[in-house]
Write a protein that holds these residues in place. Structure first.
Motif, mmCIF file in Angstrom:
data_model
loop_
_atom_site.group_PDB
_atom_site.id
_atom_site.type_symbol
_atom_site.label_atom_id
_atom_site.label_comp_id
_atom_site.label_asym_id
_atom_site.label_seq_id
_atom_site.Cartn_x
_atom_site.Cartn_y
_atom_site.Cartn_z
ATOM 1 N N PRO A 74 0.821 -1.215 0.000
ATOM 2 C CA PRO A 74 0.000 0.000 0.000
ATOM 3 C C PRO A 74 0.847 1.254 0.000
ATOM 4 C CG PRO A 74 -0.053 -1.033 2.147
ATOM 5 C CD PRO A 74 0.633 -1.994 1.224
ATOM 6 N N LEU A 75 1.992 1.170 0.670
ATOM 7 C CA LEU A 75 2.863 2.344 0.754
ATOM 8 C C LEU A 75 3.222 2.852 -0.633
ATOM 9 C CD1 LEU A 75 4.571 3.818 3.054
ATOM 10 C CD2 LEU A 75 6.476 2.574 2.127
ATOM 11 N N LEU A 76 3.508 1.909 -1.539
ATOM 12 C CA LEU A 76 3.927 2.322 -2.871
ATOM 13 C C LEU A 76 2.736 2.519 -3.797
ATOM 14 C CD1 LEU A 76 6.907 -0.125 -3.136
ATOM 15 C CD2 LEU A 76 7.025 2.315 -2.733
ATOM 16 N N ALA A 77 1.653 1.818 -3.537
ATOM 17 C CA ALA A 77 0.562 1.819 -4.512
ATOM 18 C C ALA A 77 -0.347 3.035 -4.385
ATOM 19 C CB ALA A 77 -0.243 0.538 -4.389
ATOM 20 N N VAL A 78 -0.627 3.485 -3.175
ATOM 21 C CA VAL A 78 -1.648 4.534 -3.059
ATOM 22 C C VAL A 78 -1.066 5.915 -2.819
ATOM 23 C CG1 VAL A 78 -3.346 2.938 -2.162
ATOM 24 C CG2 VAL A 78 -1.984 4.279 -0.586
ATOM 25 N N THR A 79 0.256 6.048 -2.848
ATOM 26 C CA THR A 79 0.800 7.345 -2.469
ATOM 27 C C THR A 79 0.989 8.277 -3.659
ATOM 28 O OG1 THR A 79 2.997 6.394 -2.611
ATOM 29 C CG2 THR A 79 2.010 6.530 -0.438
ATOM 30 N N ASN A 80 0.151 8.157 -4.705
ATOM 31 C CA ASN A 80 0.346 9.092 -5.806
ATOM 32 C C ASN A 80 -0.305 10.446 -5.559
ATOM 33 O OD1 ASN A 80 -2.168 8.119 -6.049
ATOM 34 N ND2 ASN A 80 -1.820 7.052 -7.993
ATOM 35 N N SER A 81 -1.038 10.594 -4.450
ATOM 36 C CA SER A 81 -1.481 11.927 -4.069
ATOM 37 C C SER A 81 -1.582 11.992 -2.554
ATOM 38 C CB SER A 81 -2.829 12.265 -4.698
ATOM 39 O OG SER A 81 -3.848 11.608 -3.992
ATOM 40 N N ALA A 109 2.928 13.500 -0.767
ATOM 41 C CA ALA A 109 3.119 14.920 -1.055
ATOM 42 C C ALA A 109 4.216 15.107 -2.094
ATOM 43 C CB ALA A 109 3.471 15.663 0.230
ATOM 44 N N VAL A 110 5.360 14.430 -1.900
ATOM 45 C CA VAL A 110 6.471 14.599 -2.843
ATOM 46 C C VAL A 110 6.059 14.167 -4.243
ATOM 47 C CG1 VAL A 110 8.778 13.803 -3.438
ATOM 48 C CG2 VAL A 110 8.247 14.345 -1.077
ATOM 49 N N ARG A 111 5.417 12.983 -4.320
ATOM 50 C CA ARG A 111 5.059 12.479 -5.642
ATOM 51 C C ARG A 111 4.013 13.349 -6.307
ATOM 52 N NH1 ARG A 111 3.518 6.372 -5.207
ATOM 53 N NH2 ARG A 111 3.305 6.612 -7.449
ATOM 54 N N GLU A 112 3.082 13.899 -5.496
ATOM 55 C CA GLU A 112 2.042 14.733 -6.102
ATOM 56 C C GLU A 112 2.637 16.037 -6.622
ATOM 57 O OE1 GLU A 112 -1.315 15.359 -3.548
ATOM 58 O OE2 GLU A 112 -2.262 16.691 -4.999
ATOM 59 N N PHE A 124 5.360 15.107 -15.064
ATOM 60 C CA PHE A 124 6.409 14.131 -14.826
ATOM 61 C C PHE A 124 5.724 12.819 -14.419
ATOM 62 C CE2 PHE A 124 11.067 14.163 -13.380
ATOM 63 C CZ PHE A 124 11.216 12.873 -13.828
ATOM 64 N N LEU A 125 5.262 12.080 -15.467
ATOM 65 C CA LEU A 125 4.408 10.925 -15.203
ATOM 66 C C LEU A 125 5.064 9.892 -14.300
ATOM 67 C CD1 LEU A 125 2.684 10.145 -18.588
ATOM 68 C CD2 LEU A 125 1.641 10.881 -16.464
ATOM 69 N N LEU A 126 6.389 9.756 -14.423
ATOM 70 C CA LEU A 126 7.057 8.677 -13.691
ATOM 71 C C LEU A 126 6.837 8.804 -12.186
ATOM 72 C CD1 LEU A 126 9.204 6.366 -14.573
ATOM 73 C CD2 LEU A 126 10.651 7.682 -13.060
ATOM 74 N N PRO A 183 7.244 3.133 -10.487
ATOM 75 C CA PRO A 183 8.690 3.311 -10.321
ATOM 76 C C PRO A 183 9.040 4.568 -9.537
ATOM 77 C CG PRO A 183 8.166 2.837 -12.600
ATOM 78 C CD PRO A 183 6.870 2.992 -11.903
ATOM 79 N N GLY A 184 8.238 5.617 -9.723
ATOM 80 C CA GLY A 184 8.468 6.847 -8.980
ATOM 81 C C GLY A 184 8.358 6.628 -7.487
#
Lengths: 240, 354
Positions: free
Chosen positions: A36-43, A156-159, A192-194, A199-200
């Motif tokens: 979950p840490l990697l999957a849902v943290t896109n915002s 936050a960083v990824r968003e 910056f889609l990545l 992978p991001g």
């Protein structure tokens, strides 16, 4: 006597805070619950949503497991813990379904998947099953907070990198008034889609862990002035 | 310092890393010149941007890591990485694309893994994949070759386009890519892929103006120039024949089988060999001494894997060209390949004869 007991307790709680938030952080140190840490943290909004849900689950399961710890035979403790966790997660899932339907849809499968999150069973087994209710509940809260903080930082960083906004979709989590919380930092023609893709998540996570290690190294270097220790090696043979 | 790429015995007179890298850069010159002729002076500006970024990033990270900055900078490995990335991205792509890519290649892919000799992946190709996944539109906006361009572009136009997204006379990239009828022209590989998916046969698709003799207009000459550069590298013994031959051979073999079985839905083997990045990848990218296999048998397997993967992704994948992905996937298998192809040590029996 009384005072030292109170002080001991204070120390125990302080230690729990330190362990959960920094020294033994589930996200950065134990590296548990990476899925979950990697999957849902896109915002930030979805990260915060899942973080809060996980925290609530940890708090409840640690309390319940600690309450029943003396009645559960040692041999079957794991299945019992799993059932406790599954019930708690189901309750939380139904609550989110009822009161935060949009967020429920945004997080999707990852809410029921909290059941399989290793942090939850890990804390139940390692801490809650051996400690009284109050410290166990507090440990759950702190571990949950530590996990949620990592989730939010990642989110936050990824968003910001990926979409140029911060806290977009906050209204899904907090209601309509929260639309004012969304900050539009910049408007890029090309996102910056990545950063938003998986992978991001791995890359940002790697940098977060590296950052934590760097801070730790700096603290260690400050705390310990280098001791000039002279060690002598015996070069001659000692006959006995 | 010389970077040893051979297994024992070690008594070779080896060129230093700097000499090798200089020869690689020199061998790429004809390819770059032809690319500049057909696809615009933009490639030179991209090169400049990439080299400056690479040297700055390399120096900064080396200083942070407490290494000898000057000695390591002068091995020219950052230069070659920058060069390979700059020629791989479209000539008129916006300036930040190549800067982000080069910085990622040097800082993350190369230095964070431990610097030259320790990186698992080919830095230039990892950066190319990062850019392609992140910014698919500018990364696929190749201009048609010079004879097909509607507006002739001067060096000043190249500067304008790269830094402002518009040429000096005000045309945007997508306008520059249009033909006389106002339809955007894609690269030959892209055009072929789109046409095949729309039910055209190869023969029908090849009648479009982007295709020239044998492969795409302009692309044939670019590939030929890189082939020449590659042969020069072989002659100078900078690279060995195994990887390029295996790459080209397996690409040729697979596409020959597919073409014989169904010539209407597959490009000819020669088209595959002289399209896109084939020659550049076979001679300059796959032969990277760090991320490629190091044993003799291993190099054949490694090259064949790249060629095969490139054919599969070109024909059935989502992207028109495939070498960046093929090289990265093959890089991942290198530790395994090397483990199973270790040569017999002198004085020991081979494993089978135990």
């Amino acid at each position: 006597m009384e005072a030292s007991v109170v002080e001991n307790k204070m120390n125990q709680y302080q230690e729990l805070v330190r362990q959960g938030l920094w020294k033994n952080n589930p996200g950065l140190v134990q590296l548990l619950g990476l899925c979950p840490l990697l999957a849902v943290t896109n915002s930030l909004a979805s990260a915060l949503g899942l973080g809060l849900a996980t925290m609530l689950v940890l708090l409840s399961t640690n309390t319940v497991v600690s309450l029943i710890r003396n009645y559960v035979p040692n041999e079957i403790r794991i299945p019992v813990f799993v059932m406790v966790i599954a019930s708690v997660v189901t309750v939380i899932e139904l609550l989110m379904h009822a009161f935060m339907y949009n967020l429920y849809q945004a997080l999707g499968i990852f809410i029921p998947l909290i059941v399989t999150n290793c942090i939850v069973i890990g804390r139940a087994e390692a801490f809650a099953s051996k400690n009284a209710v109050a410290p166990a509940a507090f440990d759950g809260l702190m571990m949950g907070t530590g996990f949620a903080l990592v989730l939010c930082t990642l989110g936050a960083v990824r968003e910001v990198i990926g979409s140029g906004t911060l806290f977009a979709g906050a209204d899904l989590l907090l209601g309509d008034w929260a639309k004012v919380l969304t900050i539009h930092l910049y408007q890029a023609d090309n996102q910056f889609l990545l950063a938003i893709l998986p992978p991001g998540a791995f890359l940002v996570m790697g940098f977060l862990i590296a950052g934590k290690n760097a801070v730790d190294a700096r603290i260690a270097a400050k705390a310990k002035p280098v001791e000039q220790k002279i060690s002598r090696a015996r070069v001659t043979h000692v006959s006995t | 310092m010389s970077f040893k790429i051979a297994s024992s015995p070690h008594q070779h007179i080896q060129k230093t890393t700097a000499q090798l890298m200089k020869l690689v850069a020199l061998a790429a010159v004809p390819g770059i010149a032809v690319q500049a002729y057909f696809f615009g002076y933009g490639v030179l500006i991209q090169l400049l941007l990439a080299i400056i970024t690479a040297l700055l990033c390399e120096a900064a990270v080396l200083a942070l890591r407490g290494k000898k900055v000057k000695a390591k900078l002068l091995d020219h490995s950052a230069l070659v990485t920058a060069l390979l990335l700059a020629v791989a991205i479209p000539s008129y792509a916006p300036w930040w694309l190549v800067v982000i890519g080069t910085a990622f290649a040097i800082i993350v892919v190369k230095q964070l893994y431990g610097g030259l000799g320790n990186n698992l992946f080919n830095p230039a190709m990892a950066a190319y994949v990062l850019l392609l996944v992140s910014f698919p539109l500018p990364m696929t906006s190749w201009l048609p070759a010079a004879p097909l361009q509607q507006q002739s572009l001067s060096p000043a136009d190249a500067v304008c386009t790269i830094f402002t997204n518009f040429s000096c006379s005000g045309y945007s990239i997508s306008q520059l890519r249009q033909d006389a009828d106002g339809i955007s022209m894609a690269t030959p590989l892209d055009t072929l892929k789109t046409d095949l998916s729309q039910g055209y046969t190869t023969e029908e698709s090849m009648k479009k103006p982007v295709f020239g003799w044998l492969s795409g207009e302009g692309w044939f000459w670019v590939n030929l120039a890189y082939l020449l550069g590659g042969l020069f590298l072989l002659q100078q013994k900078v690279i060995q024949w195994r990887i390029p031959v295996a790459v080209l051979g397996s690409l040729f073999g697979f596409s020959l089988i597919a073409w014989l079985l169904s010539p209407d839905t597959n490009a000819s083997p020669l088209f595959q060999l002289f399209s896109g990045a084939t020659m550049l990848a076979a001679f300059f990218i796959a032969t990277d001494p760090v991320s490629a296999s190091t044993t003799e048998k291993g190099r054949l397997i490694f090259g064949a894997l790249i060629g095969g993967l490139a054919f599969v992704i070109r024909s059935y994948g989502g992207y028109p060209d495939a070498f960046a992905f093929a090289v990265m996937l093959a890089n991942m298998t290198v530790p395994l390949i090397d483990y199973y192809t270790q040569p017999r040590t002198y004085g020991h029996k081979s494993k089978g004869a135990r």
